[in-house]
Design a protein around this motif. Structure first.
Motif, PDB file in Angstrom:
ATOM      1  N   VAL A  24       0.848  -1.197   0.000  1.00  0.00           N
ATOM      2  CA  VAL A  24       0.000   0.000   0.000  1.00  0.00           C
ATOM      3  C   VAL A  24       0.883   1.247   0.000  1.00  0.00           C
ATOM      4  O   VAL A  24       0.668   2.194  -0.766  1.00  0.00           O
ATOM      5  CB  VAL A  24      -0.959   0.009   1.218  1.00  0.00           C
ATOM      6  N   LYS A  25       1.902   1.220   0.858  1.00  0.00           N
ATOM      7  CA  LYS A  25       2.845   2.341   0.894  1.00  0.00           C
ATOM      8  C   LYS A  25       3.479   2.560  -0.493  1.00  0.00           C
ATOM      9  O   LYS A  25       3.547   3.691  -0.982  1.00  0.00           O
ATOM     10  CB  LYS A  25       3.923   2.056   1.952  1.00  0.00           C
ATOM     11  N   ALA A  26       3.903   1.475  -1.119  1.00  0.00           N
ATOM     12  CA  ALA A  26       4.559   1.592  -2.431  1.00  0.00           C
ATOM     13  C   ALA A  26       3.594   2.112  -3.493  1.00  0.00           C
ATOM     14  O   ALA A  26       3.982   2.855  -4.400  1.00  0.00           O
ATOM     15  CB  ALA A  26       5.128   0.239  -2.854  1.00  0.00           C
ATOM     16  N   LEU A  27       2.317   1.735  -3.346  1.00  0.00           N
ATOM     17  CA  LEU A  27       1.309   2.220  -4.300  1.00  0.00           C
ATOM     18  C   LEU A  27       1.064   3.719  -4.133  1.00  0.00           C
ATOM     19  O   LEU A  27       1.003   4.465  -5.109  1.00  0.00           O
ATOM     20  CB  LEU A  27      -0.005   1.454  -4.084  1.00  0.00           C
ATOM     21  N   PHE A  28       0.902   4.148  -2.883  1.00  0.00           N
ATOM     22  CA  PHE A  28       0.561   5.545  -2.623  1.00  0.00           C
ATOM     23  C   PHE A  28       1.768   6.467  -2.817  1.00  0.00           C
ATOM     24  O   PHE A  28       1.607   7.641  -3.104  1.00  0.00           O
ATOM     25  CB  PHE A  28       0.040   5.721  -1.177  1.00  0.00           C
ATOM     26  N   ASP A  29       2.945   5.927  -2.602  1.00  0.00           N
ATOM     27  CA  ASP A  29       4.143   6.775  -2.592  1.00  0.00           C
ATOM     28  C   ASP A  29       5.278   6.030  -3.282  1.00  0.00           C
ATOM     29  O   ASP A  29       6.251   5.615  -2.650  1.00  0.00           O
ATOM     30  CB  ASP A  29       4.490   7.088  -1.126  1.00  0.00           C
ATOM     31  N   PRO A  30       5.155   5.853  -4.608  1.00  0.00           N
ATOM     32  CA  PRO A  30       6.085   4.954  -5.321  1.00  0.00           C
ATOM     33  C   PRO A  30       7.550   5.375  -5.206  1.00  0.00           C
ATOM     34  O   PRO A  30       8.429   4.518  -5.213  1.00  0.00           O
ATOM     35  CB  PRO A  30       5.596   5.012  -6.770  1.00  0.00           C
ATOM     36  N   LYS A  31       7.816   6.666  -5.090  1.00  0.00           N
ATOM     37  CA  LYS A  31       9.209   7.081  -4.994  1.00  0.00           C
ATOM     38  C   LYS A  31       9.708   7.138  -3.555  1.00  0.00           C
ATOM     39  O   LYS A  31      10.882   7.443  -3.303  1.00  0.00           O
ATOM     40  CB  LYS A  31       9.394   8.454  -5.659  1.00  0.00           C
ATOM     41  N   GLY A  32       8.820   6.867  -2.612  1.00  0.00           N
ATOM     42  CA  GLY A  32       9.249   6.863  -1.207  1.00  0.00           C
ATOM     43  C   GLY A  32       9.696   8.221  -0.697  1.00  0.00           C
ATOM     44  O   GLY A  32      10.637   8.320   0.083  1.00  0.00           O
ATOM     45  N   ILE A  33       8.997   9.277  -1.106  1.00  0.00           N
ATOM     46  CA  ILE A  33       9.400  10.610  -0.634  1.00  0.00           C
ATOM     47  C   ILE A  33       8.693  11.037   0.650  1.00  0.00           C
ATOM     48  O   ILE A  33       9.110  11.973   1.308  1.00  0.00           O
ATOM     49  CB  ILE A  33       9.170  11.704  -1.713  1.00  0.00           C
ATOM     50  N   LEU A  34       7.600  10.339   1.010  1.00  0.00           N
ATOM     51  CA  LEU A  34       6.807  10.770   2.163  1.00  0.00           C
ATOM     52  C   LEU A  34       7.293  10.127   3.465  1.00  0.00           C
ATOM     53  O   LEU A  34       7.152   8.923   3.669  1.00  0.00           O
ATOM     54  CB  LEU A  34       5.333  10.434   1.944  1.00  0.00           C
TER      55      LEU A  34
END
Ligand code: FAD
Ligand code: FAD
Lengths: 451, 451
Positions: free
Chosen positions: A433-443
């Protein structure tokens, strides 16, 4: 690189002053401080969209910062980058008194919100003690002493405006009191600790200020008896407002700290609130029940002055401990099924004794949520180790008993290590879910799960 | 192909009988029936894992089926494939009376559950009227007449065991009453209508059976006045158990259907529940309040027999309408902020008058959730058109007023067309969640969103 980024955001909305970098490097926990590269002060949702678009372009982490009262290091920008502070976004957006509902910006604090709505006979009941920001409270799914009646933030949130990592703006709910439409995005953003999106507006339920408030306090021989008595109150179905346990050691600390003479025994604190006759009736029923359970020192208070006096030992407890020189505090935040609370409380008390460290057991026993607070010298590795051991034993036992490692403070940095023990296979789904919502991991990278 | 699939599932757990195919082709709505290829009756979680693994392999849709009481066609296998029926998975898994909590299999119905726990002085309060399955109630986030006090299923679910599309088994929560650990998977699976995973165990909160229940009924001149009076009750902070509106037309239908003589006026129905003194006090306060608002015909009932009598017009309403020959029913399920309820109710009543169709306005006014029920001849295209127009006007107006197109029944087939109007950009996020959880689209395809 940073210079270009700052220019695009607008110099006047950015700070790199030493004091601001320091302020945004930590929260109320004892997790290691890390300073952001700079702090951004958005003034509206467009500014938030902009910072996320630029963060994508420049590949820089973005960590929202509320009031910094978090206890798990959630707001610490451990990979540096941009700290986003909501001090400039702290206004009422729309107030709907007849709907018992208000929409505010995330930087408004709990006390500011109450100051605003109290004039209209309304209040916002979630009370984590600290004057946290509403955005931070949503992001951690905060609760506190009133959870036994009002649940946690998730139970009070009706709608959020959220800016996603890609800069698009969504609403997660509606202004209806209940809904079966679409997936429950309110729930997933509440408690997501800035890792799935940035909250820019919050619509919450309000409640009528109770006409009458009564307080009471009584003591028991053992913390286990306190927990059992609390369980009986819950089973009675009485809509209690607050019900708190404070152990004898903590009362002792308060007495020393403030020169008080509160009975140094394991204590239950009660608050009843509602229309006058109903409240009196509730207090009477609980008094009888507690006496059946063998309580001592039943005292109750009517006026607001007496109430504050009666609850003083509960309110001053954290300060009393923090007053101890040369020590810092850490603690656990487990929540278990009510029937397991007595066992947990006894276990926690025993661990504290064995550690030889000063510490107390207390908590919101109405929800099975309780805390241990341990004082240790951060420069003494044996004490650090012991404090950490106490916390982890409690978290793991709570999980084993079907509960959670964190009832209200959240995961942040401190509870990441228990996520697999608690959620098992579901952690993989959460990560996806994290990867879907924030694919570049900036949050808010580096929080909640080990990726 | 199907033959091989059925063999792998075990012939004895599969049915292709005409009656079973027919039963699983529809629910209580008037959406077009579609028969599944076959019905699978799992006996345990392993069977559910197996059916999903095979469905992946064979690329066949899987649609869970509860009690078939849904009102939006959610359980209709519109792309055929496998209907998964939980009749064999209807047992208590674990009962925790002292924790006010129980874990059951999803096929257990609401009445079965209550029969089991009532003996212990406990009950499960969510009441959608129909004897729905617990799994179906979770999947639609059901609520009903008690929502004003207990919220909807989402507020009662503590943990779910879910089999994901890929066959892995997860838990979505814990047995703690509150938690800030990890993303809120409980919330996202509750209300997901079988599109994200199959629920195989449900842990819900229970509540003590109230010692005393009181009922009351009164009437007002206009439905708008009813809604305003209901709003005043909510603002008073009284913890009412049920508060229902039934309009004059519906009372008239009930009188005709059952030869009764209930006052043919817009009516509010109340239920108060709790410890005796408190309940009496609450009823008195509400009586005074309603009289201030100019109510007529205040009547209250003490004994359970009198209570049933007093609420009869509410309980028999649906049957009274369904009794009309040659017509079928459809309806709306909007939920709006309380201050907009009077406007909505008046609007709904006016639309019904204009349509010339027989229909009523009623609902759970304590949450701003109200229904219209319209009777139409399914073979008369003008009537079909008018009924559909009424529903859509109400849904769209509710959304415009900040509310939702479905307060409790769910999206299914009937409310898909309002999802973008209600959720805007968020629909794209929801669709991407669906694609993440169910990449091959085997779980109840064709529901909730147009993909
Ligand atoms: C003395 C004391 C007592 C406490 N007691 C309780 C208690 O009883 N119950 C309880 O629940 N907590 C308690 N806490 C912890 C703390 O108050 C809560 O966790 C609170 O919710 C944190 O809010 P904050 O505004 O300070 O957030 P911060 O600490 O600033 O940030 C917390 C998290 O929220 C995120 N965040 C902040 N704003 C946004 C936004 N707009 N969008 C997205 N993410 C955002 C941050 O990135 C971070 O991950 C206590 C703290 C103290 C110091
Ligand atoms: C007279 C009447 C009155 C009603 N009043 C109300 C009311 O007041 N409030 C209200 O909320 N509803 C009401 N309903 C609607 C209905 O009762 C609810 O929607 C109920 O929750 C449906 O449950 P079910 O078991 O019948 O599910 P079904 O109709 O069989 O299925 C509903 C959905 O749940 C899914 N599902 C079922 N089991 C599982 C599982 N184990 N895992 C995953 N998905 C599953 C199905 O795939 C489908 O999408 C009423 C219905 C009738 C006939």
């Amino acid at each position: 690189m940073l210079k270009g980024l700052i220019e695009k955001l607008g110099n006047q909305k950015v700070s790199q002053s030493e004091s601001e970098l320091y302020r945004h490097s930590g929260d109320e926990s004892s997790h290691t401080r890390v300073e952001p590269d700079f702090v951004f002060f958005p003034e509206n949702v467009e500014d938030v969209v902009k910072v996320l678009q630029l963060a994508n372009e420049y590949d820089v982490p973005v960590t929202p910062y509320g009031a910094g009262s978090g206890l798990e290091g959630q707001a610490i920008p451990i990979n540096k980058g941009i700290s986003v502070n909501f001090d400039q976004m702290n206004k009422v957006v729309e107030f709907f008194p007849e709907d018992l509902m208000i929409t505010v910006e995330p930087g408004m604090t709990r006390l500011q919100l109450n100051e605003y709505v109290n004039k209209h006979g309304l209040y916002f009941p979630i009370d984590p003690g600290a004057d946290a920001s509403i955005g931070g409270m949503v992001a951690t799914n905060a609760s506190g002493t009133t959870a036994v009646r009002y649940g946690s933030m998730r139970d009070q949130v009706l709608d959020l405006e959220v800016v996603l990592a890609n800069g698009s703006i969504i609403h997660t709910g509606s202004k209806a009191k209940k809904s079966s439409s679409g997936y429950h995005l309110n729930g997933i953003f509440t408690g997501s600790e800035g890792t799935l999106g940035i909250i820019t507006k919050v619509t919450v339920k309000l409640h009528g200020i109770p006409e009458k408030v009564l307080a009471a306090r009584c003591t028991f021989e053992t913390p286990g008896e306190c927990a059992e008595a609390a369980q009986a109150v819950l089973s009675s179905g009485i809509q209690i407002m607050r019900m708190e346990l404070v152990d004898a050691e903590s009362i002792k600390q308060v007495n020393e700290y403030g020169n008080y003479t509160f009975p140094e025994a394991h204590s239950l604190f009660f608050e009843f609130a509602g229309s006058p006759n109903i409240v009196e009736e509730e207090a009477t029923v609980v008094e009888e029940l507690m006496k059946e359970f063998g309580c001592k020192n039943w005292e109750h208070a009517n006026s607001s002055k007496e109430r504050i006096e009666l609850w003083k030992a509960r309110h001053e407890m954290a300060y009393a401990y923090k007053h101890i020189k040369g020590k810092v505090s850490t603690g656990s935040d487990s929540c278990v099924p009510i029937s397991k609370l007595a066992e947990m409380v006894v276990f926690g008390r025993k661990l504290l004794e064995e550690s030889g460290l000063v510490g107390g057991v207390f908590g919101h026993v109405g929800d099975g949520n309780f805390h241990t607070l341990v004082m240790y010298d951060p420069n003494n590795s044996v004490e650090v180790e012991k404090a950490e051991y106490t916390n982890s034993q409690i978290a793991l036992k709570a999980i084993k008993l079907g509960g959670t490692c964190t009832g209200e403070h959240g995961v942040g940095l401190g509870k990441m290590k228990y996520q697999v023990a608690e959620h098992g296979e579901a952690v993989e789904l959460m990560k996806s879910v994290k990867a879907l919502f924030d694919p570049k991991g900036i949050l808010n990278p580096g929080k909640m799960f080990y990726i």
